[in-house]
Design an enzyme around this catalytic site. Structure first.
Site, PDB file in Angstrom:
ATOM      1  N   PHE A  39       0.768  -1.290  -0.029  1.00  0.00           N
ATOM      2  CA  PHE A  39      -0.131   0.002   0.152  1.00  0.00           C
ATOM      3  C   PHE A  39       0.796   1.458  -0.138  1.00  0.00           C
ATOM      4  O   PHE A  39       0.323   2.220   0.713  1.00  0.00           O
ATOM      5  CB  PHE A  39      -1.047   0.077   1.168  1.00  0.00           C
ATOM      6  CG  PHE A  39      -1.588  -1.426   1.462  1.00  0.00           C
ATOM      7  CD1 PHE A  39      -2.550  -1.999   0.679  1.00  0.00           C
ATOM      8  CD2 PHE A  39      -1.403  -2.076   2.598  1.00  0.00           C
ATOM      9  CE1 PHE A  39      -3.077  -3.188   0.889  1.00  0.00           C
ATOM     10  CE2 PHE A  39      -1.698  -3.203   2.762  1.00  0.00           C
ATOM     11  CZ  PHE A  39      -2.713  -3.672   2.097  1.00  0.00           C
ATOM     12  N   CYS A  40       1.993   1.127  -0.664  1.00  0.00           N
ATOM     13  CA  CYS A  40       2.873   2.462  -0.711  1.00  0.00           C
ATOM     14  C   CYS A  40       3.543   2.670   0.642  1.00  0.00           C
ATOM     15  O   CYS A  40       3.544   4.119   0.970  1.00  0.00           O
ATOM     16  CB  CYS A  40       2.159   3.650  -1.598  1.00  0.00           C
ATOM     17  SG  CYS A  40       2.052   3.364  -3.243  1.00  0.00           S
ATOM     18  N   ALA A  41       3.492   1.834   1.465  1.00  0.00           N
ATOM     19  CA  ALA A  41       3.873   2.135   3.040  1.00  0.00           C
ATOM     20  C   ALA A  41       4.733   0.985   3.429  1.00  0.00           C
ATOM     21  O   ALA A  41       4.335   0.412   4.468  1.00  0.00           O
ATOM     22  CB  ALA A  41       2.556   2.256   3.919  1.00  0.00           C
TER      23      ALA A  41
END
Length: 468
Positions: free
Chosen positions: A392-394
């Site tokens: 999740f781009c994290a």
């Protein structure tokens, strides 16, 4: 290759009412939908599944939201008189210019902007933070948690000067505040900026923003709030909270027309070079050089995205008006979603701060022994459910959340996220489907290909004619 588990032909997934223990009847959940909630352009969407067409269960709002119907209608009206803003005295240009500036005023009211704050229209939250990173005074130290979305974590390191302090992923609010206090106490730059997300895009957990501001003010630092996951669910008030800058995106606020916002204090923005050099950013150009505009125009060079700005303003107006109804609706669905998933053997929900932490309607989970991408594919193919899988781009945050698992724990997670296109029956369908996957695995056989997991024999028709 992942083959379907050999189970008796009479086997079915557990009933949603057998999962998660005692709960309110579905009728009580459905009552939340009767509140004065705005509709979306995705309402009534039917999608193909391996077992026939089904109403689409949209549980992927944290990635992108469908347009509100009133937003789509506002866009249609805008297109009838569309013209470039601030470029002419023709009727269409005057109308478009007026609506563009009124959109800026609407967004300012939505976020409780102070009288002298700037509201700059950008493309996305990512674009907003890159703009602010370019505008920081040269000797600014930025303090950011490693738990942030990449769009909030990464732009500060691209600066040619100034330091970036990245704090570890906190596992309690108190730890995070203590680390922040310690980092700020040892920072000796003339300017300091604390950057934090209001709500995690992975777990939905909400930071106590007022306490972040309190710590920052004690050390003379400013605060920039990533509100991309927060403003669709909670109100943001710059004046009341003391937050200095806020960024968010239309595509996560039911206005997916390519607009975002950076809003906040004018001094750093007016002192910086324009983010986009060109027409619209200038006050005067002559043989002696260029005098740049001040205010929002300084960083909005070129022909701006009027349609996106109007869409974002329309969404802000509707959400602000219906905020209490939306909060009740989402709280009811989120409670059922979390309790249902937590009660399934072999399913693990993940959080930063532990049980009872304040959250919006976002839940990350894993299933023992199943790849998260396979889970999301099976939910789509077999049940017509849209969720997200991955990191999740994290990445640092997800790595930290999953690090404590046993050997064989998935390295990625599944995320279900609620919003106005979600319905109580969608939550029930997801809980039931996850229970079936955890107990028996997918009902179809899947193989991993270049595009990810795919069923060996996909009966769905997924190729649609182009919309143009």
């Amino acid at each position: 290759m992942y083959a379907a588990s050999p189970t008796p032909s009479t086997l079915t997934s557990p009933s949603p009412h057998s999962v998660g223990g005692p709960k309110r009847p579905l009728g009580d959940l459905a009552a939340a939908c009767t509140q004065r909630l705005p509709g979306t352009t995705a309402d009534g969407l039917v999608v193909p599944t391996a077992h026939g067409p089904r109403d689409y269960a949209n549980l992927d709002h944290a990635a992108s939201t469908p347009a509100l119907t009133v937003v789509a209608e506002a866009v249609e009206r805008t297109l009838r008189t569309y013209a470039s803003v601030h470029r002419g005295n023709g009727f269409a240009s005057r109308v478009t210019s007026q609506w563009y500036e009124q959109a800026r005023e609407q967004v300012a009211r939505f976020i409780g902007a102070r009288e002298d704050d700037l509201v700059v229209f950008t493309r996305t939250t990512t674009d907003s933070w890159n703009l602010l990173a370019r505008a920081l005074p040269l000797d600014t130290t930025v303090v950011v948690f490693a738990s942030e979305h990449h769009s909030t974590l990464l732009p500060w390191g691209s600066r040619s000067s100034g330091a970036t302090v990245t704090l570890p992923v906190p596992r309690t609010v108190e730890d995070g505040l203590a680390w922040l206090d310690s980092a700020l106490a040892t920072t000796h730059s003339a300017h300091t900026l604390v950057v934090v997300a209001g709500a995690s895009n992975v777990t939905g957990e909400v930071w106590p923003v007022e306490r972040i501001v309190e710590v920052a003010r004690r050390h003379g630092a400013r605060v920039a709030l990533d509100a991309a996951q927060l403003v669709p669910h909670r109100a943001v008030d710059l004046a009341a909270s003391g937050v200095d800058y806020v960024a968010f995106s239309g595509h996560k606020l039911y206005a997916p027309y390519g607009a975002g916002v950076l809003a906040g204090r004018a001094d750093w923005l007016d002192a910086a070079d324009p983010y986009l050099v060109g027409g619209g950013a200038t006050a005067r150009v002559d043989q002696c050089g260029v005098t740049w505009a001040t205010g929002a125009a300084r960083h909005e060079g070129g022909s701006p995205n009027v349609v996106g700005a109007v869409a974002l303003a329309a969404a802000c107006a509707v959400i602000q008006e219906r905020r209490e109804d939306l909060a009740r609706f989402e709280h009811t669905l989120a409670e059922r979603l979390r309790r249902g998933l937590e009660a399934i053997p072999g399913v693990h929900t993940h959080s930063l701060f532990g049980p009872g932490s304040d959250r919006v309607g976002v839940v990350a989970f894993t299933i023992d022994g199943l790849d998260s991408s396979l889970v999301s594919t099976a939910l789509s193919v077999e049940h017509g459910i849209g969720v997200r899988d991955g990191k999740f781009c994290a990445h640092p945050l997800v790595d930290a959340l999953l690090a404590d698992g046993d050997e064989g724990t998935p390295t990625t997670a599944v995320r279900a996220s609620l919003g106005l296109a979600s319905r109580p029956e969608h939550v029930e369908r997801l809980v039931s489907a996850v229970a079936g996957l955890a107990a028996y695995g997918p009902t179809l056989s899947y193989a991993r290909g270049p595009q990810g997991w795919e069923p060996d024999h996909d009966p769905r028709v997924v190729d649609l004619p182009r919309p143009w």
